[in-house]
Scaffold this active site. Sequence first.
Site: not given
Ligand SMILES: *Cc1c(COP(=O)(O)O)cnc(C)c1O
Length: 431
Positions: A107
């Site tokens: 993210k």
């Molecule tokens: C947010 C997150 C996900 C999921 O990603 P999406 O884009 O919501 O499908 C998977 N793994 C981790 C570690 C995350 O922080």
Amino acid sequence: MNYYSLNSPGTYVDFKEATIRGQAPDKGLYFPQTIPTLPNQLLDNIDTLSREEIAYQVIRPYTGNTLPETELRRIVRETIAFEFPLVNVSPNIQSLELFHGPTLAFKDVGARFMSRCLGYFVRDNKRPVTVLVATSGDTGGAVASGFYDVEGVRVVILYPSKKVSSVQELQLTTLGKNITALEVEGSFDDCQQMVKQAFADTTLQQQLFLTSANSINVARWLPQQFYYFFAWQQWTDKTNPPVICVPSGNFGNICAGLLARQSGLPTAHFIAATNANDVIPNFLQTGEFKTQPAKATLSNAMDVANPSNFVRILEIFQKQVPSLKKSLSAVSISDEETIAAIRQLHNDHHYLADPHGAVGWLALQRYLDRHAGAKGYFLETAHPVKFYDTVEPIIQKNIPLPASVRSLLDKQKHSKKIPAQYTNLKDFLLS
Ligand SMILES: *Cc1c(COP(=O)(O)O)cnc(C)c1O
């Protein structure tokens, strides 16, 4: 490039407005008017290009004339200022490690890009913009780090007291400056409810310039395409494109991959790997979109009841589910299977995975077992240390702390505790 709301095609906003608004006034998600086709020279010469150049060319059509070239190049350079290695796990599987950024999760990419765009867009504003966000853990840290010290932007993060991991809490509460962490005496749902109320409060809106850093924001969604291209640059067998497996919750990350594919990125197939929250695997199997309350699992960043980005995936495929199913499969993996996968990766392949990556690895492994000759990679979306309380008992070893976490442990937590009622948030925002 202009963007329309998926709830009301026909009215358009540019990238700047879509970024500042986050969500359309009719609550729809913004979607690009056209999906650009990438120039052949980008894909033909990808081995010779810098990552900055690749990312710049991928995002340029989406930002249009809202960002001058020098600004966009700076933003891209700062967004991707860490490694994105494709690491061997077994003869036919690699791991695309997306946890080398400041908060150790993928993210970081979207949050760093969005924060810098927003900082540029509000640079001449008289009043500061307030970014309000509720987090169950990972989003808050990435947003806090992304917006840290961005001029003209104040960030207020709500997190549920005692319900985030200790590393996550330190990432939220130790920055200071323009970042404030509100420790809410309640659940994540309470935090989200309070944020929703703030956005619906017209008196508040008149006094403050409020925006969200929600994962549906186009400025968080679109830059997630970058690392699929970085993986292709590192993919050695260019005649046999990869099967790509993405651990999925809100389906934003995989939706960015499918968008990249639509623009020309070579891929063999996509797999969405979910935990017990299996709305999409069920939908692809039965055609029925049935949401249920979110179930708590070991891969908690994917505990999502109703994946908000799935409507964008349908739009990419012009709502043609049969053609979608040719490019995308979805698999649900249980907690027991996740634990076994972490153990097997550690013991047999000497690879340390976090619960989300382990879900991805297992789903990919199963697919490749049924497709001879195919190869692929999964996205390792977080560093295992972020989930050490789950991972360490499984592998019966301590996970060495990366430098960024070690330095956090010496820092002082600063948060403001508030009861889980909206008036407390409102009073704070207006004080
Ligand atoms: C947010 C997150 C996900 C999921 O990603 P999406 O884009 O919501 O499908 C998977 N793994 C981790 C570690 C995350 O922080």
